[in-house]
Write a protein that holds these residues in place. Structure first.
Motif, PDB file in Angstrom:
ATOM      1  N   THR A 114       0.857  -1.185   0.000  1.00 58.06           N
ATOM      2  CA  THR A 114       0.000   0.000   0.000  1.00 58.06           C
ATOM      3  C   THR A 114       0.889   1.229   0.000  1.00 58.06           C
ATOM      4  O   THR A 114       1.812   1.331   0.794  1.00 58.06           O
ATOM      5  CB  THR A 114      -0.921   0.014   1.226  1.00 58.06           C
ATOM      6  OG1 THR A 114      -1.790  -1.140   1.180  1.00 58.06           O
ATOM      7  CG2 THR A 114      -1.774   1.279   1.259  1.00 58.06           C
ATOM      8  N   ARG A 115       0.613   2.149  -0.915  1.00 60.70           N
ATOM      9  CA  ARG A 115       1.405   3.383  -0.968  1.00 60.70           C
ATOM     10  C   ARG A 115       0.633   4.500  -1.667  1.00 60.70           C
ATOM     11  O   ARG A 115      -0.276   4.244  -2.448  1.00 60.70           O
ATOM     12  CB  ARG A 115       2.748   3.162  -1.676  1.00 60.70           C
ATOM     13  CG  ARG A 115       2.634   2.905  -3.153  1.00 60.70           C
ATOM     14  CD  ARG A 115       3.989   3.058  -3.863  1.00 60.70           C
ATOM     15  NE  ARG A 115       4.842   1.891  -3.719  1.00 60.70           N
ATOM     16  CZ  ARG A 115       5.968   1.727  -4.416  1.00 60.70           C
ATOM     17  NH1 ARG A 115       6.348   2.663  -5.279  1.00 60.70           N
ATOM     18  NH2 ARG A 115       6.709   0.652  -4.268  1.00 60.70           N
ATOM     19  N   ASP A 116       1.015   5.727  -1.326  1.00 58.78           N
ATOM     20  CA  ASP A 116       0.485   6.909  -2.000  1.00 58.78           C
ATOM     21  C   ASP A 116       1.352   7.145  -3.233  1.00 58.78           C
ATOM     22  O   ASP A 116       2.553   7.397  -3.120  1.00 58.78           O
ATOM     23  CB  ASP A 116       0.531   8.106  -1.053  1.00 58.78           C
ATOM     24  CG  ASP A 116      -0.042   9.374  -1.675  1.00 58.78           C
ATOM     25  OD1 ASP A 116      -0.354   9.361  -2.884  1.00 58.78           O
ATOM     26  OD2 ASP A 116      -0.171  10.384  -0.960  1.00 58.78           O
ATOM     27  N   LEU A 117       0.755   7.080  -4.412  1.00 65.02           N
ATOM     28  CA  LEU A 117       1.495   7.229  -5.663  1.00 65.02           C
ATOM     29  C   LEU A 117       1.577   8.673  -6.131  1.00 65.02           C
ATOM     30  O   LEU A 117       2.171   8.949  -7.164  1.00 65.02           O
ATOM     31  CB  LEU A 117       0.850   6.369  -6.750  1.00 65.02           C
ATOM     32  CG  LEU A 117       0.805   4.858  -6.463  1.00 65.02           C
ATOM     33  CD1 LEU A 117      -0.016   4.143  -7.522  1.00 65.02           C
ATOM     34  CD2 LEU A 117       2.192   4.269  -6.368  1.00 65.02           C
ATOM     35  N   GLY A 118       0.970   9.589  -5.366  1.00 63.00           N
ATOM     36  CA  GLY A 118       1.026  11.002  -5.724  1.00 63.00           C
ATOM     37  C   GLY A 118       0.093  11.344  -6.876  1.00 63.00           C
ATOM     38  O   GLY A 118      -0.756  10.552  -7.292  1.00 63.00           O
ATOM     39  N   TRP A 119       0.260  12.552  -7.411  1.00 59.56           N
ATOM     40  CA  TRP A 119      -0.571  13.001  -8.530  1.00 59.56           C
ATOM     41  C   TRP A 119      -0.168  12.283  -9.811  1.00 59.56           C
ATOM     42  O   TRP A 119       1.013  12.161 -10.119  1.00 59.56           O
ATOM     43  CB  TRP A 119      -0.445  14.503  -8.715  1.00 59.56           C
ATOM     44  CG  TRP A 119      -1.102  15.276  -7.619  1.00 59.56           C
ATOM     45  CD1 TRP A 119      -0.508  15.878  -6.561  1.00 59.56           C
ATOM     46  CD2 TRP A 119      -2.504  15.495  -7.467  1.00 59.56           C
ATOM     47  NE1 TRP A 119      -1.433  16.465  -5.750  1.00 59.56           N
ATOM     48  CE2 TRP A 119      -2.671  16.265  -6.281  1.00 59.56           C
ATOM     49  CE3 TRP A 119      -3.635  15.147  -8.208  1.00 59.56           C
ATOM     50  CZ2 TRP A 119      -3.922  16.665  -5.827  1.00 59.56           C
ATOM     51  CZ3 TRP A 119      -4.878  15.553  -7.767  1.00 59.56           C
ATOM     52  CH2 TRP A 119      -5.020  16.308  -6.592  1.00 59.56           C
ATOM     53  N   MET A 120      -1.160  11.807 -10.522  1.00 57.55           N
ATOM     54  CA  MET A 120      -0.924  11.035 -11.742  1.00 57.55           C
ATOM     55  C   MET A 120      -1.856  11.523 -12.845  1.00 57.55           C
ATOM     56  O   MET A 120      -2.995  11.934 -12.584  1.00 57.55           O
ATOM     57  CB  MET A 120      -1.152   9.545 -11.470  1.00 57.55           C
ATOM     58  CG  MET A 120      -0.973   8.642 -12.676  1.00 57.55           C
ATOM     59  SD  MET A 120      -1.245   6.891 -12.297  1.00 57.55           S
ATOM     60  CE  MET A 120       0.195   6.545 -11.300  1.00 57.55           C
TER      61      MET A 120
END
Length: 215
Positions: free
Chosen positions: A174-180
């Protein structure tokens, strides 16, 4: 109507638009890249595809590669001038324009895309969702496509098939992938706008069904 398309390959490069010179890949495919791979298998003006979930089956690993690219492009005004009869060269000698650039790419990638389609007003009166779903599944099973799907860039060939193996064994990360980048808004052809969303991966799944899209 929904389908699950399995995709895998040796390398992938889903380029971040903020990187201007040397390419750096997102951690996972963008929704527009996933939709493009599905449309390469079956595109019809009577369908509008929407990607619901992206399942990540292999650990996210990066590698650096050097790629040959051209450093310039033929301008539209040059082509227009040639069309008007001016003696403008409209070719590019790649041997003179070639340049080596580093790229941070993903390696040994494996995904499952879950997507659904809606009928549009361009569908024929005889068309129906069941018919289209059968066509897509048959093409995925047989490995048929209108154009070869690729993982971000054409050098990264994508292998694909219909996912029929039940539960999808995603990575437990689980991780925050940031703005995409989500997609491009083509509603105004004179002012095409990029759309972004805050990507979150939970236990290897990027859920796109209720994500907030901003411009």
């Amino acid at each position: 109507m929904s389908i699950q398309m399995e995709v895998w390959g040796d390398y992938a490069l889903f380029t971040r638009p903020e990187m201007k010179v040397e390419r750096v890949s997102y951690d996972v495919p963008t929704p527009s890249a996933a939709r493009g791979m599905i449309e390469s298998v079956y595109y019809h003006p009577g369908l509008k595809w929407t990607v619901d979930r992206i399942y990540v089956l292999n650990p996210i690993e990066f590698t650096n590669l050097r790629r040959n690219e051209v450093k310039s492009k033929i301008l539209a005004r040059t082509v227009h001038a040639a069309m008007m009869g001016e003696q403008e060269p409209i070719y590019m000698a790649t041997s003179k324009e070639i340049q080596q650039r580093a790229a941070m790419m993903l390696k040994d990638v494996h995904y499952v895309f879950e997507a659904h389609f809606d009928m549009t007003d361009k569908a024929n009166p005889s068309d129906n969702p069941g018919k289209f779903q059968d066509i897509v599944k048959r093409r995925l099973k047989k490995g048929m496509c209108y154009s070869q799907p690729y993982l971000g860039t054409r050098e990264c060939t994508a292998h694909f098939r219909l996912w029929e193996d039940g539960e999808i064994p995603t990575i437990s990360e689980t991780r925050d992938l940031g703005w995409m980048l989500y997609d491009m808004d083509y509603s105004d052809p004179q002012n095409i706008q990029p759309m972004f969303f805050r990507a979150q991966m939970e236990n290897g799944v990027v859920d796109l069904r209720n994500c907030e899209v901003v411009r």
